[in-house]
Design a protein around this motif. Structure first.
Motif, PDB file in Angstrom:
ATOM      1  N   TYR A 403      -4.553  -0.930   0.392  1.00 28.19           N
ATOM      2  CA  TYR A 403      -3.465   0.003   0.685  1.00 28.19           C
ATOM      3  C   TYR A 403      -3.758   0.775   1.966  1.00 28.19           C
ATOM      4  CZ  TYR A 403       0.016   3.677   0.271  1.00 28.19           C
ATOM      5  OH  TYR A 403       1.064   4.526   0.521  1.00 28.19           O
ATOM      6  N   ARG A 404      -2.829   0.677   2.922  1.00 30.46           N
ATOM      7  CA  ARG A 404      -2.931   1.400   4.187  1.00 30.46           C
ATOM      8  C   ARG A 404      -1.652   2.196   4.463  1.00 30.46           C
ATOM      9  NH1 ARG A 404      -8.246   1.711   5.029  1.00 30.46           N
ATOM     10  NH2 ARG A 404      -9.241  -0.345   4.996  1.00 30.46           N
ATOM     11  N   GLY A 405      -0.847   2.407   3.417  1.00 28.83           N
ATOM     12  CA  GLY A 405       0.367   3.188   3.595  1.00 28.83           C
ATOM     13  C   GLY A 405       0.095   4.684   3.603  1.00 28.83           C
ATOM     14  N   LYS A 406       1.177   5.460   3.654  1.00 26.96           N
ATOM     15  CA  LYS A 406       1.051   6.919   3.710  1.00 26.96           C
ATOM     16  C   LYS A 406       1.691   7.624   2.517  1.00 26.96           C
ATOM     17  CE  LYS A 406       1.009   7.044   8.784  1.00 26.96           C
ATOM     18  NZ  LYS A 406       1.683   7.572  10.019  1.00 26.96           N
ATOM     19  N   ASP A 407       2.586   6.933   1.798  1.00 25.79           N
ATOM     20  CA  ASP A 407       3.349   7.598   0.740  1.00 25.79           C
ATOM     21  C   ASP A 407       2.525   7.893  -0.501  1.00 25.79           C
ATOM     22  OD1 ASP A 407       5.446   7.377   2.446  1.00 25.79           O
ATOM     23  OD2 ASP A 407       6.526   5.836   1.305  1.00 25.79           O
ATOM     24  N   VAL A 408       1.447   7.128  -0.726  1.00 24.58           N
ATOM     25  CA  VAL A 408       0.652   7.269  -1.956  1.00 24.58           C
ATOM     26  C   VAL A 408      -0.813   7.456  -1.560  1.00 24.58           C
ATOM     27  CG1 VAL A 408       0.270   6.341  -4.265  1.00 24.58           C
ATOM     28  CG2 VAL A 408       2.288   5.616  -2.979  1.00 24.58           C
ATOM     29  N   PRO A 409      -1.186   8.653  -1.099  1.00 22.34           N
ATOM     30  CA  PRO A 409      -2.538   8.860  -0.548  1.00 22.34           C
ATOM     31  C   PRO A 409      -3.665   8.563  -1.536  1.00 22.34           C
ATOM     32  CG  PRO A 409      -1.355  10.947  -0.834  1.00 22.34           C
ATOM     33  CD  PRO A 409      -0.356   9.874  -0.994  1.00 22.34           C
ATOM     34  N   LYS A 410      -3.396   8.678  -2.830  1.00 16.69           N
ATOM     35  CA  LYS A 410      -4.436   8.411  -3.829  1.00 16.69           C
ATOM     36  C   LYS A 410      -4.927   6.966  -3.753  1.00 16.69           C
ATOM     37  CE  LYS A 410      -6.595   9.554  -7.799  1.00 16.69           C
ATOM     38  NZ  LYS A 410      -7.578  10.649  -7.948  1.00 16.69           N
ATOM     39  N   LEU A 411      -4.117   6.071  -3.209  1.00 14.72           N
ATOM     40  CA  LEU A 411      -4.471   4.656  -3.152  1.00 14.72           C
ATOM     41  C   LEU A 411      -5.201   4.265  -1.875  1.00 14.72           C
ATOM     42  CD1 LEU A 411      -1.218   2.996  -4.564  1.00 14.72           C
ATOM     43  CD2 LEU A 411      -3.291   3.667  -5.798  1.00 14.72           C
ATOM     44  N   LYS A 412      -5.435   5.188  -0.995  1.00 13.86           N
ATOM     45  CA  LYS A 412      -6.045   4.864   0.290  1.00 13.86           C
ATOM     46  C   LYS A 412      -7.342   4.088   0.115  1.00 13.86           C
ATOM     47  CE  LYS A 412      -7.796   6.922   4.571  1.00 13.86           C
ATOM     48  NZ  LYS A 412      -8.088   8.179   5.304  1.00 13.86           N
ATOM     49  N   ASP A 413      -7.457   2.978   0.843  1.00 14.55           N
ATOM     50  CA  ASP A 413      -8.652   2.140   0.881  1.00 14.55           C
ATOM     51  C   ASP A 413      -8.962   1.494  -0.475  1.00 14.55           C
ATOM     52  OD1 ASP A 413     -10.499   0.992   2.628  1.00 14.55           O
ATOM     53  OD2 ASP A 413     -12.106   2.278   1.902  1.00 14.55           O
ATOM     54  N   LYS A 414      -7.962   1.363  -1.314  1.00 17.81           N
ATOM     55  CA  LYS A 414      -8.111   0.622  -2.571  1.00 17.81           C
ATOM     56  C   LYS A 414      -7.395  -0.722  -2.445  1.00 17.81           C
ATOM     57  CE  LYS A 414      -8.596   4.526  -5.776  1.00 17.81           C
ATOM     58  NZ  LYS A 414      -9.097   5.462  -4.786  1.00 17.81           N
ATOM     59  N   TYR A 415      -8.025  -1.752  -2.966  1.00 17.63           N
ATOM     60  CA  TYR A 415      -7.417  -3.080  -2.990  1.00 17.63           C
ATOM     61  C   TYR A 415      -6.686  -3.240  -4.313  1.00 17.63           C
ATOM     62  CZ  TYR A 415      -6.975  -8.188  -3.088  1.00 17.63           C
ATOM     63  OH  TYR A 415      -6.487  -9.475  -3.163  1.00 17.63           O
TER      64      TYR A 415
END
Length: 781
Positions: A403-415
């Protein structure tokens, strides 16, 4: 016997024979070779539950579509066989979705362009291909994938892959090396739009590559351009092609052969001409160009079914690939040029033996010298004991995205990725997925709808087989797609998980009766399930409720015990019984049921089996301990349709699932191999489940969410699965439910239990291994 019923019964017979012989075969091998490794029955741990979940919002539903020709496999009978979502690389924000049955759809909006619009047909690929188009057999057959040239805005080029059969098998010649007895072709086509901005396609097309596969499974799964490559990068404009092993890698060395394209990740240049067919180019930088005997198109190899791959649009831009396993292992690979991922010598990070397709084994000593690329994340899909080797147990990984989006910051750098069959959504931490290191921890995610209600994908689609895929728009926001109902959901946020309910939503739809003993009503216990069937607390009444909950959310349980003749006390038990032909009408969901599950918490609080009070011998004991079950439609209180009990099997007391499909028929028993006193230790709460699948003739036992090894006591056909017609229970209502003994009536008793029980559940479905585990974990944690 028709073919279908014969096959179903053969599953049970084969399972029984395998269970009876497995121990002997393994022991013999070990005796002959003291260093021979033992097979791995459960090679990988279950994913852990994440403490947060995903909030999903429905954004679209696609039109219903049908395969060609009409399928006989129910797994192909979906609402719409949508299998990917992406964004056109032209800045328009338009999203595209292919349907395996032949249509390419576009949707306006997406990402920063707002909520996607309704899907509209862009290209009828089925009509363009004509009579050879084939999508009626094989899970990936039909219009498999679409991808757009990174310079589509200027050149109007995009690419599709589809399958052909019929006349193509005799009139058209596959490129490279077709597999023997080719059953279908996988065909890549280049399309050139007259107007790249148009909402429907008009233009020309040409064939690029045609591969021949021996079976109708494991064909070309995905084609894709590297979105992280710019025009200065040698990877720009090169097309990656994930070609499966055609279903024959399990018995051949095809995936390991560099002379063939099957079981490989290929890389070609659609603008080039130096291939054998002159329709594409072979990049000079491909790792096996110039290798004697190798085809230059290969980028990496050793694959069974490379289902989905993607590049991380941030970080190191690495290529991650989801790989569907044969026996047990669903895997994610970090792929580099020249990699060998091992199939069919390896499955995941385990040894695969073609002579023993029912087991995996540990890696041999010195394995590092073989140079295999092992998964950076993996989970298993092994069936419960007693299921036939090779049975479809309903698991297959669908690769996803970092995840490299901006809407769901909790998912940052998670596959994020998914199990496409059962619909679980999972993630790993990107930083934990490292080549050459132990596989990363996998976390399973709970789902919530936009209103904050906990849901599951089977609930969202109304089907246990979800057929789930992930998609990504140009802003790196993620989507879920389901073939089961043809819907798309966008992941719009996260929510902290709170265990406020003791029934998992995956289990709730099948709950007929549920007794938690938390609502005192004298000698009657109310039903929390859908049926509203009260049970009687027999002989002990309200005194049977004790303050001893089995799990954190429970305060009370029920005490069951044997009679005390000296004190003039009768045995304590529970249940309901109707002595008439109509049975208990509120339990009608067990009428003509395809499956049943009985499960709950048990704590042994005294000796067992109990002393037999019906004989003068002071040392005589009963030969069974009754736990809980659903009665048959013609029962006198003792005969059952589905029962969880301890009974004598060949002179030993064993925990069993004992079931009967036809009221007038015989019963089948699946018995645990392990000593019952280990499975149900004194003074310890244990979650026990028994499942009964009347459709395929299988049963299973579980302790604390994990399968219990065991065996069938009969190898004939006691459930009469070979008889004509649909395999369901008799079309009669059960006479009742019994808990803690032989009979629910207040009278004769033969097999009392000295135990406590909590949260007893009776369901009108044979729960899967996953669902049993989900219910256990719901309250265990």
């Amino acid at each position: 016997m028709d073919g279908m019923t014969q096959r179903r019964w053969s599953l049970l017979a084969a399972a029984a024979l395998v269970a009876a012989t497995m121990t002997t075969a393994t022991t013999a091998a070990t005796a002959a070779d003291p260093v021979a490794p033992a097979p791995l029955t459960d090679p990988l741990p279950e994913p852990v539950m994440a403490d947060f979940g995903l909030v999903v919002e429905e954004v679209a539903q696609f039109p219903k579509s049908e395969p060609t020709p009409a399928p006989t496999d129910p797994r192909l009978m979906r609402h719409a066989r949508i299998n990917y979502l992406g964004e056109l690389p032209d800045g328009s924000g338009r999203l595209y979705v292919p349907d395996l049955n032949g249509t390419l759809y576009l949707m306006s909006g997406g990402g920063k362009h707002g909520k996607p619009g309704a899907p509209t047909p862009y290209l009828d690929l089925k009509a363009e291909v004509g009579a050879d188009f084939f999508s009626g057999a094989g899970m990936g057959s039909g219009f498999g994938f679409a991808t757009w040239h990174p310079d589509f805005k200027k050149n109007g080029k995009f690419y599709t892959v589809h399958t052909e059969a019929f006349g193509a098998l005799t009139n058209k010649t596959p490129d490279l090396t077709p597999q023997p007895n080719t059953a279908y072709h996988g065909v890549i086509i280049e399309w050139t739009a007259d107007d790249p901005k148009a909402s429907t396609f008009s233009g020309t097309h040409r064939e690029v590559l045609r591969l021949g596969f021996a079976t109708r499974i494991h064909g070309i799964q995905q084609i894709e351009f590297n979105p992280t490559a710019d025009k200065r990068d040698e990877d720009y404009g090169l097309l990656y092609v994930a070609a499966g092993d055609g279903g024959i890698g399990v018995s051949t060395d095809e995936p390991q052969s560099l002379a063939t394209p099957q079981g490989k990740l290929l890389r070609i240049d659609p603008a080039g001409t130096n291939s054998d067919n002159g329709k594409y180019g072979i990049p000079a930088s491909n790792p096996f160009v110039g290798t004697p005997g190798a085809i230059g198109e290969i980028f990496s190899y050793g694959y069974r079914d490379p289902h989905r791959f993607s590049w991380d649009t941030g970080g190191s831009h690495r290529l991650l690939l989801g790989h569907i396993g044969e026996k047990d292992v669903e895997a994610i690979y970090d792929v580099k040029a020249g990699d060998n991922s091992g199939w069919s010598e390896r499955e995941g990070s385990f040894l695969f033996d073609k002579n023993d397709r029912c087991n995996l084994y540990p890696l041999p000593e010195g394995d590092e010298a073989n140079g295999y690329n092992y998964p950076v994340a993996q989970y298993d899909h092994n069936p419960p004991p007693g299921y036939p080797c090779g049975a479809d147990v309903g698991h297959a990984v669908s690769g996803g995205f970092v995840y490299r989006g901006k809407d769901v910051p909790k998912l940052k750098d998670k596959y994020l990725f998914a199990d496409l069959v059962d619909g679980r959504v999972m993630y790993t931490e990107n930083r934990e997925m490292r080549r050459g290191k132990p596989a990363a921890q996998i976390h399973e995610l709970t789902l919530f709808d936009k209103q904050g209600n906990e849901v599951t994908t089977p609930v969202l689609v109304g089907d246990r087989r979800v057929d789930l895929r992930l998609g990504r728009d140009g802003d790196d926001e993620l989507y879920l797609l389901a073939k089961a109902n043809g819907k798309v959901w966008k992941i719009v946020g996260t929510k902290k998980v709170k265990d406020e309910r003791d029934v998992h939503p995956a289990v709730a739809p099948y709950m007929v009766a549920h007794y938690d003993f938390e609502r005192p009503r004298g000698d009657v216990e109310a039903d929390r399930g859908a049926s509203g069937t009260p049970i009687s607390l027999i002989n002990g009444g309200s005194d049977m409720r004790v303050r001893d909950g089995a799990f954190a959310g429970s305060k009370r349980s029920i005490q069951i015990r044997e009679a005390d003749p000296a004190a003039g006390e009768l045995p304590w038990k529970a249940g309901i019984y109707e002595d008439d032909a109509d049975g208990v009408e509120s339990l009608s969901r067990f009428n003509a049921a395809k499956g049943i599950t009985v499960m709950g918490w048990v704590k042994m609080t005294g000796d067992g089996p109990s002393l037999n009070t019906n004989t003068p011998d002071p040392n005589d004991r009963y030969n069974a301990i009754g736990l809980a079950g659903v009665l048959a439609g013609n029962s006198d209180g003792h005969g059952v349709r589905a029962l969880l009990e301890l009974i004598d099997v060949n002179g030993e007391l064993r925990l069993v699932a004992l079931g009967r499909r036809v009221d007038t028929g015989a019963s089948q028993t699946f018995a645990a191999s392990e000593d019952w006193r280990t499975l149900l230790p004194q003074g310890e709460w244990v979650h026990i489940a028994a499942t009964f699948n009347y459709t395929n003739g299988t049963m299973a036992l579980y302790k604390n969410g994990k399968p219990i090894p065991g065996f069938y006591t009969r190898t004939d056909d006691p459930w009469q699965n070979a008889a004509p017609g649909e395999e369901v229970t008799s079309a009669t209502n059960p006479r009742g439910i019994k808990i803690g003994g032989s009979f629910p009536q207040n009278g004769s008793e033969r097999n009392p239990c000295n135990c406590r029980m909590d949260s007893l559940m009776f369901l009108d479905s044979s729960l899967t291994k996953l669902e049993v585990n989900q219910q256990f974990r719901r309250v265990e944690r």
